[in-house]
Motif scaffolding. Structure first.
Motif, PDB file in Angstrom:
ATOM      1  N   ASN A  16       4.803   1.360   3.415  1.00  0.00           N
ATOM      2  CA  ASN A  16       5.743   2.397   3.837  1.00  0.00           C
ATOM      3  C   ASN A  16       5.039   3.722   3.530  1.00  0.00           C
ATOM      4  O   ASN A  16       5.326   4.378   2.539  1.00  0.00           O
ATOM      5  N   PRO A  17       4.067   4.100   4.377  1.00  0.00           N
ATOM      6  CA  PRO A  17       3.243   5.269   4.061  1.00  0.00           C
ATOM      7  C   PRO A  17       3.925   6.576   4.458  1.00  0.00           C
ATOM      8  O   PRO A  17       5.004   6.552   5.074  1.00  0.00           O
ATOM      9  N   PRO A  18       3.326   7.718   4.126  1.00  0.00           N
ATOM     10  CA  PRO A  18       3.876   8.987   4.622  1.00  0.00           C
ATOM     11  C   PRO A  18       3.912   8.975   6.148  1.00  0.00           C
ATOM     12  O   PRO A  18       2.927   8.596   6.776  1.00  0.00           O
ATOM     13  N   ILE A  51       0.845  -1.204   0.000  1.00  0.00           N
ATOM     14  CA  ILE A  51       0.000   0.000   0.000  1.00  0.00           C
ATOM     15  C   ILE A  51       0.877   1.249   0.000  1.00  0.00           C
ATOM     16  O   ILE A  51       1.710   1.443   0.882  1.00  0.00           O
ATOM     17  N   GLY A  52       0.671   2.113  -1.016  1.00  0.00           N
ATOM     18  CA  GLY A  52       1.507   3.302  -1.192  1.00  0.00           C
ATOM     19  C   GLY A  52       2.806   2.922  -1.861  1.00  0.00           C
ATOM     20  O   GLY A  52       3.897   3.221  -1.380  1.00  0.00           O
ATOM     21  N   THR A  53       2.690   2.281  -3.008  1.00  0.00           N
ATOM     22  CA  THR A  53       3.848   1.601  -3.626  1.00  0.00           C
ATOM     23  C   THR A  53       4.918   2.534  -4.172  1.00  0.00           C
ATOM     24  O   THR A  53       6.078   2.175  -4.265  1.00  0.00           O
ATOM     25  N   GLY A  54       4.548   3.763  -4.581  1.00  0.00           N
ATOM     26  CA  GLY A  54       5.547   4.701  -5.121  1.00  0.00           C
ATOM     27  C   GLY A  54       6.237   4.150  -6.348  1.00  0.00           C
ATOM     28  O   GLY A  54       5.600   3.817  -7.351  1.00  0.00           O
ATOM     29  N   ALA A 111       4.341 -15.920  -5.497  1.00  0.00           N
ATOM     30  CA  ALA A 111       3.424 -14.948  -4.900  1.00  0.00           C
ATOM     31  C   ALA A 111       2.651 -14.188  -5.971  1.00  0.00           C
ATOM     32  O   ALA A 111       3.156 -13.942  -7.070  1.00  0.00           O
ATOM     33  N   GLN A 112       1.423 -13.834  -5.606  1.00  0.00           N
ATOM     34  CA  GLN A 112       0.616 -12.937  -6.427  1.00  0.00           C
ATOM     35  C   GLN A 112       0.683 -11.579  -5.735  1.00  0.00           C
ATOM     36  O   GLN A 112       0.245 -11.435  -4.590  1.00  0.00           O
ATOM     37  N   VAL A 113       1.278 -10.594  -6.405  1.00  0.00           N
ATOM     38  CA  VAL A 113       1.548  -9.305  -5.749  1.00  0.00           C
ATOM     39  C   VAL A 113       0.657  -8.210  -6.328  1.00  0.00           C
ATOM     40  O   VAL A 113       0.537  -8.057  -7.552  1.00  0.00           O
ATOM     41  N   PHE A 114       0.057  -7.450  -5.408  1.00  0.00           N
ATOM     42  CA  PHE A 114      -0.781  -6.306  -5.764  1.00  0.00           C
ATOM     43  C   PHE A 114      -0.156  -5.058  -5.145  1.00  0.00           C
ATOM     44  O   PHE A 114       0.493  -5.137  -4.099  1.00  0.00           O
ATOM     45  N   ALA A 115      -0.375  -3.901  -5.768  1.00  0.00           N
ATOM     46  CA  ALA A 115       0.197  -2.661  -5.240  1.00  0.00           C
ATOM     47  C   ALA A 115      -0.754  -1.504  -5.508  1.00  0.00           C
ATOM     48  O   ALA A 115      -1.296  -1.360  -6.615  1.00  0.00           O
ATOM     49  N   ILE A 116      -0.941  -0.680  -4.480  1.00  0.00           N
ATOM     50  CA  ILE A 116      -1.863   0.456  -4.535  1.00  0.00           C
ATOM     51  C   ILE A 116      -1.089   1.761  -4.420  1.00  0.00           C
ATOM     52  O   ILE A 116      -0.140   1.858  -3.649  1.00  0.00           O
ATOM     53  N   ASP A 117      -1.526   2.776  -5.168  1.00  0.00           N
ATOM     54  CA  ASP A 117      -1.036   4.133  -4.938  1.00  0.00           C
ATOM     55  C   ASP A 117      -2.112   5.125  -5.377  1.00  0.00           C
ATOM     56  O   ASP A 117      -2.911   4.828  -6.278  1.00  0.00           O
TER      57      ASP A 117
END
Length: 284
Positions: free
Chosen positions: A190-192, A123-126, A141-147
């Motif tokens: 690794n969020p703000p 979460i918050g992949t940058g 692994a099945q990998v997902f990423a959000i931004d």
């Protein structure tokens, strides 16, 4: 002009801004990227020359370094966990501390069954550095990423291509998300986390160039992203699934209290190589 002579000038010009070792490291990074030469090449061929056109390119980079623009942005690339990543002003430059977070996740999987089909969410992949590194090292692994940033996601997609991995990228504002719609074995973020009151501790090259959206939170609610992500993790982690965070070094105690207060088990706080509280892990 001989490259060796230019090197001495280059370091001398940057010495008042950076220490000599850092200025020298910049020189050799540029040498490799722009001239396709390594330090050993210069040692073996001390009479190598730069053309006027090449000197113009070097001088342009030198002027930008004097303005404290990060070398990674000037070269458009950096290394993270042994992989190459494209970086630009839309994404944070990946840090060594974040490599330690990736290492912790991979370390936790060593004793697991290799054929296990993990589902991982970043979460918050940058730049995608966490998601891509995990996908590269956990091929099952099945990998997902959000931004929330479309520009960051465009960079992350490119980095997945560069490193030949498959990651599902999702444009989403996590603070407005009610449900993640899937179950995950691992959620990492690794969020703000830098409070405005800590801005004076941030180096000028970071403050003036890296995206503030990915860096800063309000002083009065520094854990806003952690609380929201932990809430979602309680809904969307599998039983015994793990939640990993990179954290503000000054808020380790508060993070432990937050996770334990939200019913996470076996909550751990881990220090980075600089002995700062930097990572937490909790189990659903």
């Amino acid at each position: 002009m001989k490259i060796k002579e230019y090197r001495n000038q280059f370091i001398q010009v940057l010495a008042p801004i950076y220490d000599e070792g850092e200025a020298e490291s910049f020189f050799y990074l540029i040498l490799e990227e722009k001239q396709q030469l390594k330090r050993i090449d210069l040692a073996l061929q001390p009479d190598l020359e730069l053309s006027q056109e090449e000197i113009a390119v070097w001088n342009s980079i030198l002027e930008q370094l004097k303005l404290e623009i990060p070398i990674q942005y000037l070269l458009g690339k950096t290394s993270f966990y042994g992989l190459d990543f494209e970086v630009n002003e839309n994404v944070l430059i990946p840090r060594p501390e974040t490599e330690e977070l990736v290492d912790w996740i991979l370390e936790s999987q060593k004793s697991k069954v290799k054929s296990q089909k993990l589902k991982i969410l970043d979460i918050g992949t940058g730049s995608g550095c966490i998601a891509v590194s995990l996908a590269k090292n956990l091929p099952n692994a099945q990998v997902f990423a959000i931004d929330v940033s479309e520009k960051a996601l465009a960079t992350a997609r490119k980095n997945a291509e560069i490193n030949a991995v498959e990651v599902t990228f999702i444009s989403q504002n996590i603070l407005e998300t009610q449900d993640l719609e899937k179950e995950f074995d691992i959620i990492v973020s690794n969020p703000p986390y830098v409070r405005n009151l800590e801005k004076e501790e941030i180096k000028k090259n970071v403050l003036d160039n890296e995206p503030h959206l990915a860096l800063f939170v309000e002083d009065n609610d520094a854990l806003i992203f952690y609380r929201k992500i932990a809430e979602l993790a309680q809904k969307n982690l599998t039983i015994s699934g793990q939640l990993y965070f990179e954290i503000n070094q000054y808020l380790g105690k508060e993070m432990i209290e937050l996770l334990e207060g939200m019913n996470f088990k076996n909550v751990q706080l881990r220090k980075d190589i600089y002995e700062n509280d930097r990572m937490t892990r909790g189990t659903k």
